[in-house]
Design an enzyme around this catalytic site. Sequence first.
Site, short mmCIF file in Angstrom:
data_model
loop_
_atom_site.label_atom_id
_atom_site.label_comp_id
_atom_site.label_asym_id
_atom_site.label_seq_id
_atom_site.Cartn_x
_atom_site.Cartn_y
_atom_site.Cartn_z
CD GLN A 272 -2.84 -1.18 2.35
OE1 GLN A 272 -2.54 -1.88 3.30
NE2 GLN A 272 -3.94 -0.46 2.34
CG HIS B 240 -0.82 -6.20 5.22
ND1 HIS B 240 -0.94 -5.61 6.46
CD2 HIS B 240 -1.86 -5.74 4.50
CE1 HIS B 240 -2.00 -4.82 6.49
NE2 HIS B 240 -2.59 -4.88 5.31
CG ASN C 267 -3.29 -7.63 8.00
OD1 ASN C 267 -3.42 -7.11 9.11
ND2 ASN C 267 -4.03 -7.27 6.96
CD GLU C 268 -7.39 -6.67 8.04
OE1 GLU C 268 -7.65 -6.65 6.83
OE2 GLU C 268 -7.52 -5.68 8.77
O1 IFM Z 1 -6.03 -0.78 4.28
C1 IFM Z 1 -6.54 -1.86 4.98
C2 IFM Z 1 -5.42 -2.73 5.52
O2 IFM Z 1 -4.57 -3.18 4.51
C3 IFM Z 1 -5.99 -3.93 6.23
N1 IFM Z 1 -6.98 -3.53 7.21
C4 IFM Z 1 -8.00 -2.62 6.80
C5 IFM Z 1 -7.39 -1.41 6.14
C6 IFM Z 1 -8.49 -0.42 5.71
O3 IFM Z 1 -9.30 -1.03 4.78
#
Ligand code: IFM
Length: 436
Positions: free
Chosen positions: A22, A116, A160-161
Amino acid sequence: MEYIDLFFPEGFLWGSAAAAHQTEGGNHNNWSEWEKIPGKIKDGTNADVACDHYNRYEEDFDLAKELGHQVHRFSIEWSRIEPSFGKWDYTQIVHYKKVIESLVKRGIQPMVTLHHFTNPVWFAENGDWLNPESPELFGRYCRKIVQELSNYDVIWNTINEPMVVVTIGYLWGDFPPGHNDFGKAIQAAKHLLMAHGQASTQIREVYSEKGLDQPKIAPVLSTSYIMPENPEDPEDLELAEYIDNLYNHLWIESAITGRILNPMGDGQRYAPLENSVDFIGVNYYSRMVVSSKRDFMAGEIAPKDPYRVRCEGLEWEFYPEGYYHQIMDYWKKYQKPIFLTENGIGTSDDRIRQRYIISHLQQVHKAIQDGAKVDGYLVWSLTDNFEWAQGFSSHFGIIECDFDTLKRKPRESAFMLRKIIKDNGLVKETQETYLA
Ligand code: IFM
């Protein structure tokens, strides 16, 4: 409204979070390929340059330091480290060493995420997270990174997530690899779980081989407060409970118990998961309202409350009450320390962000008062960045980034957070000023 000072526990850590793809620019991975497909990114942009953080990390960390941050969470880009299968790029490893050193030099604790969202192209071409060998492939990369970086004082985040990767990538099809298939989604969830186990096992092994003290390890969850659209309707209630379990609990409960739970498995033990969670990384943004009359599996979510402010593009509602609920839920169920690894809102109106952060921190404070062990809070994000399928149209930064000039400019919320960090809490005056 009468406010009172709300102080946080001594040693509570404050800072911000970001992720490689990002912010860095210059990545070649499954996302950069996805971005080339017309229509996948809402505003037609791509992360080719992003914030050019790869070259400007010193400048960004100078700002983080000036803003009083004590910890910074960032991710290592697997596709840089292993651009083709089994081939390690040592210049990139050196780059990340410098990134860590640059944080340490400024007195900022590095929190490093190993995965991520993005994958190397060769990994994606080999079935991505559907490949039964994917957990081991990820584990090999983790071993290499940890061998190289374990001499630094790092807090490790494995994945991550995972449930976002699964839901948006394998069920709703809006992230790569773009599947719409429940069976594949569950398979991917299982492999991500095993990959987390592999990662933590590699970390533990490398540290013990080197005779180092064990570091702190956590997976990072995306959590959402799942609510029934009609609380009087037993079918809505049942669905909310089902989704809450599937989205918020199945994965972490499996990681903590070391058992691959139904529907990912039949409860069988997976040894690499043992002792794999020292704390839980929790990312919270909003709630999700579900109804038995809508097809959640196809991405149909109930209409939003017209009176609540929403997050740019993503439409997530400003719903701080859910933060308290989710923190307490994880704390009561698992009794593991919690680190709030992401919280924030995409908006160009910084007054909304200021209110968002304060209102959410009030809920965190309440949860701590009610017994939850919460060790830190990271705002998402340090700078505006590439918001995946939204491109650059959702502004999450406490620092504005002009994507034409790449100039950074801290927003008022950044100074507000600096004051909160300095006070280690929300003093009466901060709440009065920013909630007015
Ligand atoms: O930008 C994302 C991030 O990469 C992961 N968690 C949520 C954020 C907002 O959408």
